[in-house]
Design a protein around this motif. Structure first.
Motif, PDB file in Angstrom:
ATOM      1  N   LEU A 178      12.577  78.700 -23.975  1.00 41.83           N
ATOM      2  CA  LEU A 178      13.489  78.637 -24.646  1.00 41.83           C
ATOM      3  C   LEU A 178      12.886  79.304 -26.484  1.00 41.83           C
ATOM      4  O   LEU A 178      12.552  79.704 -26.818  1.00 41.83           O
ATOM      5  N   ASP A 179      12.228  78.205 -26.339  1.00 42.41           N
ATOM      6  CA  ASP A 179      11.374  77.790 -27.557  1.00 42.41           C
ATOM      7  C   ASP A 179      10.168  78.868 -27.815  1.00 42.41           C
ATOM      8  O   ASP A 179      10.103  79.753 -28.900  1.00 42.41           O
ATOM      9  N   ASP A 180       9.768  79.085 -26.834  1.00 43.36           N
ATOM     10  CA  ASP A 180       8.545  80.391 -26.470  1.00 43.36           C
ATOM     11  C   ASP A 180       9.515  81.197 -26.806  1.00 43.36           C
ATOM     12  O   ASP A 180       8.751  82.451 -27.427  1.00 43.36           O
ATOM     13  N   TYR A 181      10.265  81.865 -25.998  1.00 44.16           N
ATOM     14  CA  TYR A 181      11.624  82.789 -26.199  1.00 44.16           C
ATOM     15  C   TYR A 181      11.103  83.648 -27.672  1.00 44.16           C
ATOM     16  O   TYR A 181      11.875  84.528 -28.176  1.00 44.16           O
ATOM     17  N   ASP A 182      11.490  82.422 -27.970  1.00 49.12           N
ATOM     18  CA  ASP A 182      12.477  82.592 -29.888  1.00 49.12           C
ATOM     19  C   ASP A 182      10.980  83.098 -30.987  1.00 49.12           C
ATOM     20  O   ASP A 182      11.226  83.815 -31.661  1.00 49.12           O
ATOM     21  N   ALA A 183      10.127  82.247 -30.131  1.00 51.39           N
ATOM     22  CA  ALA A 183       8.991  83.178 -30.811  1.00 51.39           C
ATOM     23  C   ALA A 183       8.363  84.667 -30.480  1.00 51.39           C
ATOM     24  O   ALA A 183       8.003  84.732 -31.818  1.00 51.39           O
ATOM     25  N   GLU A 184       8.446  84.458 -29.380  1.00 51.36           N
ATOM     26  CA  GLU A 184       8.049  85.925 -28.718  1.00 51.36           C
ATOM     27  C   GLU A 184       8.989  86.747 -29.476  1.00 51.36           C
ATOM     28  O   GLU A 184       8.393  88.123 -30.079  1.00 51.36           O
ATOM     29  N   ILE A 185      10.577  86.310 -29.149  1.00 50.69           N
ATOM     30  CA  ILE A 185      11.060  87.690 -30.376  1.00 50.69           C
ATOM     31  C   ILE A 185      11.253  86.923 -31.996  1.00 50.69           C
ATOM     32  O   ILE A 185      11.203  88.805 -32.510  1.00 50.69           O
ATOM     33  N   ASN A 186      10.620  86.508 -32.300  1.00 50.47           N
ATOM     34  CA  ASN A 186       9.812  86.105 -34.087  1.00 50.47           C
ATOM     35  C   ASN A 186       8.775  87.219 -34.463  1.00 50.47           C
ATOM     36  O   ASN A 186       8.888  87.884 -34.657  1.00 50.47           O
ATOM     37  N   ARG A 187       8.625  87.001 -33.072  1.00 52.87           N
ATOM     38  CA  ARG A 187       6.892  87.535 -32.884  1.00 52.87           C
ATOM     39  C   ARG A 187       6.873  88.958 -33.024  1.00 52.87           C
ATOM     40  O   ARG A 187       6.129  90.396 -33.577  1.00 52.87           O
ATOM     41  N   LEU A 188       8.117  89.407 -32.293  1.00 56.91           N
ATOM     42  CA  LEU A 188       8.239  91.103 -31.848  1.00 56.91           C
ATOM     43  C   LEU A 188       9.038  91.735 -33.225  1.00 56.91           C
ATOM     44  O   LEU A 188       8.623  92.919 -33.403  1.00 56.91           O
ATOM     45  N   GLN A 189      10.342  91.845 -33.533  1.00 57.74           N
ATOM     46  CA  GLN A 189      10.475  91.418 -34.439  1.00 57.74           C
ATOM     47  C   GLN A 189       9.722  91.788 -36.042  1.00 57.74           C
ATOM     48  O   GLN A 189      10.138  93.286 -36.837  1.00 57.74           O
ATOM     49  N   SER A 190       9.239  90.983 -36.117  1.00 61.03           N
ATOM     50  CA  SER A 190       8.070  90.940 -37.295  1.00 61.03           C
ATOM     51  C   SER A 190       7.140  92.696 -36.647  1.00 61.03           C
ATOM     52  O   SER A 190       6.652  92.569 -38.027  1.00 61.03           O
ATOM     53  N   GLN A 191       6.721  92.387 -35.432  1.00 59.34           N
ATOM     54  CA  GLN A 191       5.755  93.848 -35.510  1.00 59.34           C
ATOM     55  C   GLN A 191       6.664  94.981 -35.883  1.00 59.34           C
ATOM     56  O   GLN A 191       6.425  95.692 -36.496  1.00 59.34           O
ATOM     57  N   ILE A 192       8.122  94.992 -35.347  1.00 58.76           N
ATOM     58  CA  ILE A 192       8.589  95.968 -35.091  1.00 58.76           C
ATOM     59  C   ILE A 192       9.139  96.253 -37.209  1.00 58.76           C
ATOM     60  O   ILE A 192       8.928  97.843 -37.472  1.00 58.76           O
ATOM     61  N   LEU A 193       9.447  95.521 -37.597  1.00 57.13           N
ATOM     62  CA  LEU A 193       9.194  95.404 -38.666  1.00 57.13           C
ATOM     63  C   LEU A 193       7.671  96.396 -39.583  1.00 57.13           C
ATOM     64  O   LEU A 193       7.843  96.781 -40.617  1.00 57.13           O
ATOM     65  N   PHE A 194       6.773  95.842 -38.926  1.00 55.09           N
ATOM     66  CA  PHE A 194       5.381  96.405 -39.645  1.00 55.09           C
ATOM     67  C   PHE A 194       5.112  97.625 -39.271  1.00 55.09           C
ATOM     68  O   PHE A 194       4.963  99.264 -39.660  1.00 55.09           O
ATOM     69  N   VAL A 195       6.137  97.869 -38.286  1.00 60.28           N
ATOM     70  CA  VAL A 195       5.807  99.568 -37.177  1.00 60.28           C
ATOM     71  C   VAL A 195       7.097 100.432 -38.141  1.00 60.28           C
ATOM     72  O   VAL A 195       7.087 101.308 -38.869  1.00 60.28           O
TER      73      VAL A 195
END
Length: 167
Positions: A9-26
């Motif tokens: 679950l922690d890994d999934y939360d970290a991946e979601i945060n990384r992807l949300q950050s990437q979405i904000l950048f794009v």
């Protein structure tokens, strides 16, 4: 099992945060491109407001020297008087303007005087048949100049015999 589940679950939360950050950048990059596009379109709309008469006057100033040079130059002749350092299309402003957009093309084609200013350089007739692209481009200019008086300047290289140096 509970510890492994918490780790997953922690890994999934970290991946979601990384992807949300990437979405904000794009999304930010997309916004920058949209802003740039808006600025470019506003510049174009300003230029489109320039009356055709003014654009034609600008073209008149830009198209006073259409330089046509025979190419390829015959190998058995001396070098041409003018050495082209830029692409041939840069030496033909009227032809270049007619290829920019529909508006410029129609204005260019409706102005025969733009096509009537020519500077020519060809090898002596005995050395070349002066045909091919040179003649077809020249014919295009002559056809489009319609009945406008032609301003033709032919470049002539002065051939002077060189005396051998005596030592």
């Amino acid at each position: 099992m509970v510890l492994l589940s918490n780790k997953a679950l922690d890994d999934y939360d970290a991946e979601i945060n990384r992807l949300q950050s990437q979405i904000l950048f794009v999304e930010k990059q997309k916004q920058l491109v949209n802003d740039y596009k808006t600025r470019v379109l506003s510049l174009l709309s300003i230029f489109e407001q320039v009356p055709n008469e003014i654009v034609c006057v600008i073209f008149e100033f830009a198209c006073t020297d259409n330089f046509l040079q025979e190419y390829p130059w015959p190998l058995d002749e001396e070098e041409p008087a003018v050495e082209l350092t830029s692409p041939a299309i840069a030496c033909l402003p009227t032809l270049t303007i007619s290829a920019v957009c529909n508006r410029w093309r129609s204005l260019d084609l409706a102005s025969p005087s733009l096509w009537s200013h020519l500077r020519l350089e060809s090898a002596p007739a005995t050395a070349s048949d002066v045909q091919g692209d040179f003649m077809s481009t020249l014919q295009l200019y002559l056809d489009r100049s319609v009945d406008t008086p032609l301003m033709i300047y032919e470049l002539q290289k002065l051939y002077t015999p060189v005396a051998p140096h005596l030592h």
